[in-house]
Structure formats: structure tokens, C-alpha cells
Write an enzyme that holds these catalytic residues in place. Structure first.
Site, PDB file in Angstrom:
ATOM      1  N   LYS A  38      -3.351  -9.617  -3.884  1.00  0.00           N
ATOM      2  CA  LYS A  38      -3.096  -9.044  -2.529  1.00  0.00           C
ATOM      3  C   LYS A  38      -4.443  -8.401  -2.341  1.00  0.00           C
ATOM      4  O   LYS A  38      -5.187  -7.703  -2.793  1.00  0.00           O
ATOM      5  CB  LYS A  38      -2.300  -8.070  -2.427  1.00  0.00           C
ATOM      6  CG  LYS A  38      -1.570  -7.680  -1.302  1.00  0.00           C
ATOM      7  CD  LYS A  38      -0.433  -6.903  -1.301  1.00  0.00           C
ATOM      8  CE  LYS A  38       0.066  -6.107   0.121  1.00  0.00           C
ATOM      9  NZ  LYS A  38       1.909  -5.518  -0.321  1.00  0.00           N
ATOM     10  N   SER A 115       5.058  -6.946   1.780  1.00  0.00           N
ATOM     11  CA  SER A 115       4.142  -7.694   2.556  1.00  0.00           C
ATOM     12  C   SER A 115       2.978  -8.069   1.615  1.00  0.00           C
ATOM     13  O   SER A 115       1.862  -8.427   2.306  1.00  0.00           O
ATOM     14  CB  SER A 115       3.487  -6.138   3.017  1.00  0.00           C
ATOM     15  OG  SER A 115       3.159  -5.480   1.178  1.00  0.00           O
ATOM     16  N   SER A 139       7.957  -4.649  -1.160  1.00  0.00           N
ATOM     17  CA  SER A 139       7.000  -5.659  -0.932  1.00  0.00           C
ATOM     18  C   SER A 139       6.220  -7.014  -1.992  1.00  0.00           C
ATOM     19  O   SER A 139       5.693  -7.611  -1.599  1.00  0.00           O
ATOM     20  CB  SER A 139       5.442  -4.455  -0.814  1.00  0.00           C
ATOM     21  OG  SER A 139       6.151  -4.255   0.500  1.00  0.00           O
TER      22      SER A 139
END
Length: 403
Positions: A38, A115, A139
């Protein structure tokens, strides 16, 4: 050498992704495995965007690579890409107005969840063997559920978070996603550190209230899957874990996250508010209004939640519930007022482990209305390895439910 950057059929990668792979040691339990991360992990000589181009423009290249990445490289894995995240990690939807919305290959008309959306999209599409994300309010767990993956939010502090852009530090964790249970466990063995508490699983609590709060199709699928795997589990107890305090616990998370944001991402975000998507800007503006008294209330509620859940999830006991109470929204839904109920329901479920600092896994639990469903187990503090072992034990029993 394989083509680089790799093909990206699901829009998982940021424009500033790696141009060459970061080769691992080539030896160890993750040799010949690839992973992606990420866009909030420090990589020496590179910048992160945190899902926002203004942040990327202002950022300085990292001086060191995040320890979590170094551990994976030392264990033989190769880093092959940097993945899109929701802007400033402030959504559970899985969209980004700047870099686009990654594609959920397991439910093409629906979002990946966020996310850690790009990490989930890449893992689900087979672009990498596993992927790193972060989990503050769900997330990793939410995209794991929506994309039919295994996902772990660890015991708070058990995976090194140095070199990871902070959001709400008392909730922030490094998590990871994978398609395969044995690989999922192996990644955990590499990353987990600190106090480990081993105990055989002897007691299982079904959070009956959390199941009943879910959409009917999820409710039905969860009971079907629990029946399929019951021979590998203790005879369950049925209990209301949250009861009437669902909204209270969720609001406490909102207060605590918002107040911590005031010292992390918020100063930059509001100074560059014109560059934010409308929904993210609105969330920062709401968080800016969280008062010290509200934060104090949030911390007091959190302490009560922690006491209750630690009292239930003692060593040898796990709590089982749906990972998310809703199916993934469709891709064309805007991240704004139309997603308020989805966000509220989701955070009301994911805040339990966050408040308590307990580990939680999401495992693939079949399909409902054509979308993947996640089944979650919340373990005891330091019981992360027991959760990982459980995924390997349950994977053969899930059978056709994963397809």
C-alpha cells in the site's frame, strides 16, 4: 527478468510504482514469492502519496525502508509494486478520485473496499502472491471480505509500524492479504513479533447480535458456512456481544480517530483542502470539530469496550461474526452522502477489534447475491498465530464456498 512494471489489468498500481523489482534475499520461507505494498510504506529513496498527489509532491524520499518490508525481503520475497489506497486512508469504499478505483475481480460491478483497495485488487487478481496494507478502522478486513481473500488485522503493536504513515496511531496496524491460507500463515510468521500467547481453541462465541445486524443474504450465508466448518470448531455459544451499544461504540471510534487525526494527517490535508475529493474533505472538516471533551468520552468508552472484549476473548476463546454487515456497494456509487449508512454500519462492526487492540482475521465464506462474504474471528491478545493456524485448518472445509 519479467516485464516491469507488471501488467495492471485491475488498476491496482499507483503511477509512481516501482520500475524495477526490489529483490529479496532469495532464500527463506518466502523465497520465490512476490508481494505489493500500500502507498504508505516507506521505501528507501522513494516517496509515498497516501492516495493524494499534493502529499506526493511535497514529500521527501524515505531514508530507510519500513521494517515490515525488510522482514519480507529478508525472508526471500520480492517487492513488485506499490498499490493505490483511498485518499488519506479515510474511506472503507475503495475508490480514489486521483488515481482511480481498483477493480474487484471477484465481483466486477462492485468495489473492492478500502482503504487497502489496490493491495486487495492486486492479490485477488493474482498480480502478486500477497500484499501489505494497513488497518485502522477496517482497511484490510473490509477489502479481504469484499474480494474473497484472507486478511489479518494483528494484535496492536505485534507487526512493526515504523516507516508507515500514521493516521490514528493508537488504532493503526500493519495487515496483509492473501488468497492461500498456508501462505497467509507463513507471511504472518515472518511479520509477527512481540508477545505471543499460545492456547488451544476451546471456546467459540457467536456474536449473535452482529450476525442479525447483517443483510439477510449475509446472515444466511454465515449460518451456512458455520454449519460447514462446525466439526473443526468447539460447540459455539450464542451471545449478544455489543447489544444496544452499537452506535455508542462506533461514535467513540469516530471521536478517537478524528482527534488523533488532528495531530497527524489533518494539518496537511486542510491546508490543501482544495485538492481533496469532496467526501474526504468533508470527513476532515468533521474530524476537525472533535473536541477534547468528546475525545475524553471516546477514550472512556474505548476502555469499557476493551475491558468487555478482553473479558470474553481470553486465551483459548474466539468471537466469530461477519466481517462486514453489508455486501460491497456498486462501483458507480459516489463516495459521499450516499455511502453514509454503509460507512456507519461497517465501522460499527470493525471498531470492535480496533477498540480492544485484539487480532482479527477475515476468511472467505462463500457468496451472497454474487458477492464474496467474509467471516471473521476475533482472537485473544497475542493470539494471532492461533488465528493463522485456524485459517489453514478451515480452508479445506470451506470447499466450494470459495468459488
Amino acid at each position: 527478468m519479467a516485464k516491469f512494471p507488471p501488467d495492471d489489468p485491475v488498476n491496482a498500481l499507483v503511477p509512481h510504482t516501482l520500475k524495477q523489482p526490489m529483490e529479496g534475499s532469495g532464500k527463506g520461507q518466502l523465497a520465490r514469492r512476490s508481494f505489493m505494498v500500500k502507498d504508505l510504506f516507506a521505501i528507501k529513496g522513494r516517496k509515498v502519496s497516501c492516495g493524494n498527489p499534493d502529499w506526493y509532491a511535497a514529500a521527501s524520499p524515505a531514508k530507510e525502508t519500513a521494517p515490515a518490508i525488510r522482514r519480507l525481503l529478508d525472508a526471500g520475497a520480492t517487492l513488485t509494486g506499490i498499490t493505490i489506497c483511498d485518499e488519506f486512508f479515510y474511506s472503507v469504499l475503495g475508490s480514489n478520485v486521483h488515481y482511480g478505483t481498483p477493480v474487484n475481480t471477484k465481483a466486477l460491478r462492485h468495489v473492492t473496499g478500502g482503504s487497502s483497495c489496490g493491495s486487495a485488487a492486486a492479490a485477488a487478481a493474482g498480480m502478486c502472491d500477497f500484499a501489505l496494507g494497513s488497518d485502522t478502522g477496517g482497511s484490510v478486513r473490509v477489502p479481504a471480505a469484499f474480494c474473497g481473500l484472507y486478511g489479518l488485522r494483528p494484535t496492536h503493536g505485534r507487526i512493526d509500524i515504523e516507516g508507515v504513515t500514521p493516521m490514528a496511531p493508537s488504532y493503526d496496524t500493519v495487515g496483509f492479504l492473501a488468497n492461500d491460507a498456508k501462505l497467509f500463515r507463513e507471511v504472518g510468521r515472518v511479520l509477527l513479533n512481540g508477545a505471543r500467547v499460545d492456547a488451544p481453541l476451546q471456546r467459540l462465541i457467536i456474536a449473535q447480535d452482529m450476525v442479525s445486524r447483517s443483510e439477510a443474504s449475509i446472515d444466511e450465508d454465515i449460518w451456512r458456512v458455520l454449519h460447514r466448518i462446525d466439526r473443526a470448531l468447539p460447540v459455539p455459544e450464542h451471545m449478544d456481544v455489543v447489544g444496544e451499544e452499537f452506535d455508542t461504540w462506533r461514535n467513540a471510534f469516530r471521536f478517537n480517530q478524528g482527534f488523533e487525526l488532528q495531530s497527524t494527517l489533518m494539518p496537511f490535508a486542510l491546508a490543501h483542502a482544495n485538492g481533496l475529493s469532496p467526501a474526504i474533505r468533508e470527513r476532515f472538516e468533521i474530524a476537525a470539530r472533535v473536541t477534547p471533551d468528546e475525545a475524553k468520552t471516546g477514550r472512556e468508552i474505548r476502555a469499557e469496550v476493551r475491558k468487555r472484549l478482553h473479558g470474553l476473548a481470553t486465551p483459548g476463546t474466539m468471537i466469530v461474526m461477519p466481517t462486514t454487515p453489508t455486501l460491497p456497494p456498486e462501483r458507480d456509487i459516489p463516495d459521499g452522502a450516499s455511502t453514509v449508512e454503509f460507512r456507519a454500519m461497517t465501522l460499527g462492526s470493525t471498531c470492535l477489534a480496533g477498540h480492544a487492540g485484539l487480532p482479527q482475521i477475515s476468511i472467505p465464506a462463500g457468496l451472497a447475491a454474487g458477492c464474496p462474504v467474509g467471516l471473521s474471528f476475533i482472537g485473544w491478545e497475542g493470539g494471532d498465530e492461533a488465528l493463522l493456524d485456524l485459517t489453514v485448518k478451515l480452508e479445506p472445509l470451506l470447499g466450494e464456498g470459495r468459488s
